[in-house]
Design a protein around this motif. Structure first.
Motif, PDB file in Angstrom:
ATOM      1  N   TYR A 113      17.270  26.901   3.626  1.00 26.56           N
ATOM      2  CA  TYR A 113      16.013  26.957   5.371  1.00 26.56           C
ATOM      3  C   TYR A 113      16.824  27.681   6.008  1.00 26.56           C
ATOM      4  CZ  TYR A 113      12.884  26.214   8.940  1.00 26.56           C
ATOM      5  OH  TYR A 113      11.896  26.141  10.043  1.00 26.56           O
ATOM      6  N   SER A 114      16.813  28.764   6.829  1.00 19.97           N
ATOM      7  CA  SER A 114      17.881  28.389   8.357  1.00 19.97           C
ATOM      8  C   SER A 114      17.062  29.609   9.348  1.00 19.97           C
ATOM      9  CB  SER A 114      19.112  29.540   7.891  1.00 19.97           C
ATOM     10  OG  SER A 114      19.882  29.965   8.749  1.00 19.97           O
ATOM     11  N   ASP A 115      17.331  29.585  10.105  1.00 19.22           N
ATOM     12  CA  ASP A 115      17.250  30.180  11.347  1.00 19.22           C
ATOM     13  C   ASP A 115      15.361  30.217  11.345  1.00 19.22           C
ATOM     14  OD1 ASP A 115      19.192  29.919  12.730  1.00 19.22           O
ATOM     15  OD2 ASP A 115      20.188  31.337  11.666  1.00 19.22           O
ATOM     16  N   GLY A 116      14.132  29.122  11.400  1.00 18.79           N
ATOM     17  CA  GLY A 116      13.211  29.278  10.391  1.00 18.79           C
ATOM     18  C   GLY A 116      12.628  30.553   9.093  1.00 18.79           C
ATOM     19  N   HIS A 117      13.624  30.747   8.759  1.00 18.51           N
ATOM     20  CA  HIS A 117      13.677  31.380   6.985  1.00 18.51           C
ATOM     21  C   HIS A 117      13.991  31.006   6.368  1.00 18.51           C
ATOM     22  CE1 HIS A 117      12.514  35.566   6.336  1.00 18.51           C
ATOM     23  NE2 HIS A 117      13.511  35.919   5.383  1.00 18.51           N
ATOM     24  N   TYR A 118      13.375  31.532   5.046  1.00 21.05           N
ATOM     25  CA  TYR A 118      13.979  31.866   4.012  1.00 21.05           C
ATOM     26  C   TYR A 118      14.389  32.998   3.452  1.00 21.05           C
ATOM     27  CZ  TYR A 118      12.361  26.901   3.294  1.00 21.05           C
ATOM     28  OH  TYR A 118      12.202  25.299   3.736  1.00 21.05           O
ATOM     29  N   PRO A 119      15.805  33.185   3.386  1.00 21.50           N
ATOM     30  CA  PRO A 119      16.566  34.439   2.660  1.00 21.50           C
ATOM     31  C   PRO A 119      16.398  34.218   1.400  1.00 21.50           C
ATOM     32  CG  PRO A 119      18.103  32.909   3.910  1.00 21.50           C
ATOM     33  CD  PRO A 119      17.526  31.997   4.250  1.00 21.50           C
ATOM     34  N   LEU A 120      15.790  35.393   0.377  1.00 21.77           N
ATOM     35  CA  LEU A 120      15.504  35.922  -0.878  1.00 21.77           C
ATOM     36  C   LEU A 120      16.879  35.488  -0.991  1.00 21.77           C
ATOM     37  CD1 LEU A 120      13.794  36.291  -2.188  1.00 21.77           C
ATOM     38  CD2 LEU A 120      13.816  39.072  -2.215  1.00 21.77           C
ATOM     39  N   ARG A 121      17.063  34.828  -2.449  1.00 23.99           N
ATOM     40  CA  ARG A 121      18.245  34.973  -3.448  1.00 23.99           C
ATOM     41  C   ARG A 121      18.843  36.552  -3.437  1.00 23.99           C
ATOM     42  NH1 ARG A 121      20.171  30.677  -4.603  1.00 23.99           N
ATOM     43  NH2 ARG A 121      19.090  28.579  -4.897  1.00 23.99           N
ATOM     44  N   HIS A 122      20.011  36.202  -3.640  1.00 27.13           N
ATOM     45  CA  HIS A 122      20.659  37.623  -3.953  1.00 27.13           C
ATOM     46  C   HIS A 122      20.380  38.221  -5.363  1.00 27.13           C
ATOM     47  CE1 HIS A 122      23.796  40.292  -3.633  1.00 27.13           C
ATOM     48  NE2 HIS A 122      24.580  40.392  -4.735  1.00 27.13           N
TER      49      HIS A 122
END
Length: 126
Positions: A113-122
């Motif tokens: 979790y980062s900045d209110g969002h979950y980045p999709l795995r590469h």
């Protein structure tokens, strides 16, 4: 032609949808249900309702959402459990609580979790 079709395994049939729709939320966004006490992370989006007719008809008529809007697949949680939810756009709002979601499947699809969002795995994005 303004329509497109896709196969929905949940519905077990082809679904017709507009070629363009406007989803309010994106994959990795943390959202909250407007009527029920749960929140979750968006992991997939259907441009229109793409589940079974039985599932749709099980929703009480007075709260049944319209079919012609985006529907979101969520890794959801409430106070008691974690599960997968399928929710219409009209029933979701941004999560004002903030903070990470505690779902056991998150790490399979998303980075931290980062900045209110979950980045999709590469490697999972197309």
């Amino acid at each position: 032609m303004n329509k497109a079709s896709f196969y929905s395994p949940q519905a077990g049939r082809m679904i017709d949808a507009p070629r363009q729709t406007r989803a309010r939320f994106a994959i990795g966004d943390v959202v909250r249900h407007k009527l029920h006490d749960f929140r979750g992370v968006v992991f997939d989006i259907d441009p229109v309702f793409a589940n079974s007719d039985e599932w749709y008809e099980s929703i009480p008529l007075e709260v049944r959402p319209i079919r012609d809007q985006p529907f979101y697949h969520l890794l959801a949680e409430n106070e008691e459990s974690s599960y997968v939810a399928y929710v219409s756009q009209q029933n979701l709002t941004e999560d004002a609580e903030g903070g990470p979601v505690d779902h056991p499947s998150l790490s399979q699809m998303f980075e931290d979790y980062s900045d209110g969002h979950y980045p999709l795995r590469h490697g999972l994005a197309h």
